[in-house]
Design a protein around this motif. Structure first.
Motif, PDB file in Angstrom:
ATOM      1  N   SER A  33       0.829  -1.210   0.000  1.00 39.31           N
ATOM      2  CA  SER A  33       0.000   0.000   0.000  1.00 39.31           C
ATOM      3  C   SER A  33       0.864   1.261   0.000  1.00 39.31           C
ATOM      4  N   TYR A  34       2.020   1.213   0.668  1.00 35.40           N
ATOM      5  CA  TYR A  34       2.934   2.357   0.632  1.00 35.40           C
ATOM      6  C   TYR A  34       3.653   2.429  -0.705  1.00 35.40           C
ATOM      7  N   ARG A  39      -0.971   4.653   0.671  1.00 32.01           N
ATOM      8  CA  ARG A  39      -0.661   5.302   1.947  1.00 32.01           C
ATOM      9  C   ARG A  39       0.576   6.154   1.740  1.00 32.01           C
ATOM     10  N   THR A  40       0.688   7.211   2.517  1.00 31.27           N
ATOM     11  CA  THR A  40       1.809   8.133   2.363  1.00 31.27           C
ATOM     12  C   THR A  40       2.712   8.082   3.584  1.00 31.27           C
ATOM     13  N   ALA A 153       5.398   3.851   7.721  1.00 29.56           N
ATOM     14  CA  ALA A 153       4.831   5.195   7.819  1.00 29.56           C
ATOM     15  C   ALA A 153       5.915   6.264   7.920  1.00 29.56           C
TER      16      ALA A 153
END
Length: 327
Positions: A33-34, A39-40, A153
Motif C-alpha cells: 500500500s505504501y 498510503r503516504t 509510515a
C-alpha cells in the motif's frame, strides 16, 4: 520449544502455517500500500537511517545502533536516535530522554543507547512524532531509528538489516510458524546487511561483539571477568544463550544461568531470588539499566558491556554513504 519450531527441528510449525500465511498476507499488503502510494509515508527534513531486522528475537541490533552513532559522532556529525520505546510506558509522548529517564518510562534499549552515546534520544509509538521532537529540540543532522524496518509510515534514506549469523532465518517462515517478520528476499531491497557472528555471505558486513571489562553497578569499578568465581549469569535479551556463550568464551563457566524474557521488568526482589550475597551476578548491560535504580547495598552485581566491531571495507563504505547523506 519455540526455538526448536523456528529452527525447523520440530514439525509443529506445520500447525501454525495458516496463521503465518495470514501474517504474511497482512504485512505484505501494508508494504504494498505504501509502494503503490495508497498510503503516504512522512519524510523528515533530515536523513533517516533505519536499523532493523527480518526476524523476531535478538540479533545485535542495538550494538549496531551504538556503533553507528559513535562513528558518526567521531566524525563531527550531530546524531539523534528514535525508538518505539518497547517495554516502557511514558505519561505522554513523544518523550525526550534525560539523565533521570527510567527504563519503565522509555524502555531499556533507548536508555542504554542514551547512556552509552550521550546522543539525544526520543521515543514514541508513532516514530514520526519522535523525529519531529528531536528536530525541534536538538537539530540533528541525521537520525538513526532503533528498529522500525517494517514501520513504513516513516520514510527512510537508508535501510540496514542486522542478521544473526548463527541462526540466520531458521525455517524461513513468517511468524508464528517461523521467526520471520518479512521473508529473506527483503534483503535484496535494503542498503546494507550486517551479520552478527557466523559466516557472512558475499556482500554482507561481518560483525562481532567484543566484551569489555565487567563493571560494578554500584561503584563503577571495572575488572576482568576472569577475576570472578561462583558466578550467576543473567540475561534478559532477545537471545540469552549468546550472552552465556560469550562468558564461556571469556573463560567463565557460570554456576547457574538465568534467562529472562526480552525487555522483562526486573525488581530488587527478583534479583535477591536469583542469587545470594556470596555469589557474583554477571548480567548484560541492557539488564543493568533496569537494576541500577535499586543497586544500593548490592556490591556483587556486575554487568559485561559489549561493543560491535565492524572492521571491513564494506563497513567503511557504509559510513561514507551516511556521511554523504549529511552533506
Amino acid at each position: 520449544m519455540i526455538a526448536r519450531i523456528w529452527s525447523g527441528k520440530s514439525p509443529l510449525y506445520l500447525l501454525l502455517l495458516p496463521l503465518s500465511w495470514l501474517y504474511g498476507l497482512v504485512s505484505g499488503a501494508i508494504r504494498l500500500s505504501y509502494h503503490l502510494g495508497l498510503r503516504t509515508a512522512w519524510r523528515a527534513p533530515v536523513p533517516v537511517v533505519v536499523v532493523g531486522n527480518l526476524t523476531a528475537g535478538g540479533n545485535g541490533k542495538t550494538p549496531v545502533v551504538i556503533w553507528l552513532v559513535e562513528q558518526l559522532q567521531q566524525r563531527g556529525v550531530r546524531v539523534g536516535v528514535v525508538s518505539r520505546g518497547y517495554g516502557g510506558k511514558a505519561a505522554s509522548y513523544p518523550l525526550l530522554l534525560n539523565a533521570q529517564t527510567t527504563p519503565s518510562e522509555a524502555g531499556d534499549e533507548p536508555v542504554l543507547i542514551f547512556q552509552r552515546t550521550g546522543a539525544p534520544v526520543a521515543v514514541a509509538p508513532k516514530r514520526s512524532d519522535a523525529v519531529k521532537a528531536l528536530i525541534q529540540a536538538t537539530a540533528p543532522q541525521i537520525i538513526i531509528t532503533d528498529d522500525g524496518l517494517q514501520h513504513y509510515a516513516l520514510a527512510r534514506d537508508k535501510e540496514i538489516v542486522v542478521v544473526d549469523g548463527v541462526r540466520r532465518f531458521g525455517n524461513g517462515w513468517w511468524l508464528p510458524a517461523g521467526p520471520m517478520r518479512e521473508r529473506a528476499g527483503r534483503l535484496r531491497s535494503v542498503d546494507a546487511v550486517i551479520v552478527n557472528g557466523g559466516e557472512p555471505q558475499v556482500g554482507e558486513i561481518a560483525m562481532r561483539l567484543e566484551p569489555g571489562l565487567a563493571v560494578n553497578l554500584l561503584s563503577g569499578e571495572r575488572r576482568p571477568v576472569t577475576d570472578f568465581t561462583n558466578v550467576v549469569a543473567m540475561a534478559g535479551i532477545g537471545h540469552p544463550p549468546r550472552f552465556f556463550a560469550t562468558l564461556e568464551q571469556c573463560g567463565i563457566t557460570p554456576m547457574e544461568t538465568v534467562a529472562l524474557a526480552d525487555h522483562q521488568a526486573i525488581t530488587e526482589l527478583d534479583m535477591l531470588n536469583i542469587s545470594d550475597s556470596e555469589q557474583t551476578v554477571l548480567m548484560t548491560e541492557k539488564d543493568a539499566v533496569k537494576c541500577r535504580a535499586f543497586a544500593e547495598g548490592h556490591t556483587n552485581w556486575w554487568y559485561l558491556p559489549v561493543d560491535a566491531q565492524l572492521a571491513s571495507p564494506l563497513a567503511e563504505t557504509l559510513l561514507k554513504e551516511l556521511l554523504g547523506l549529511v552533506r
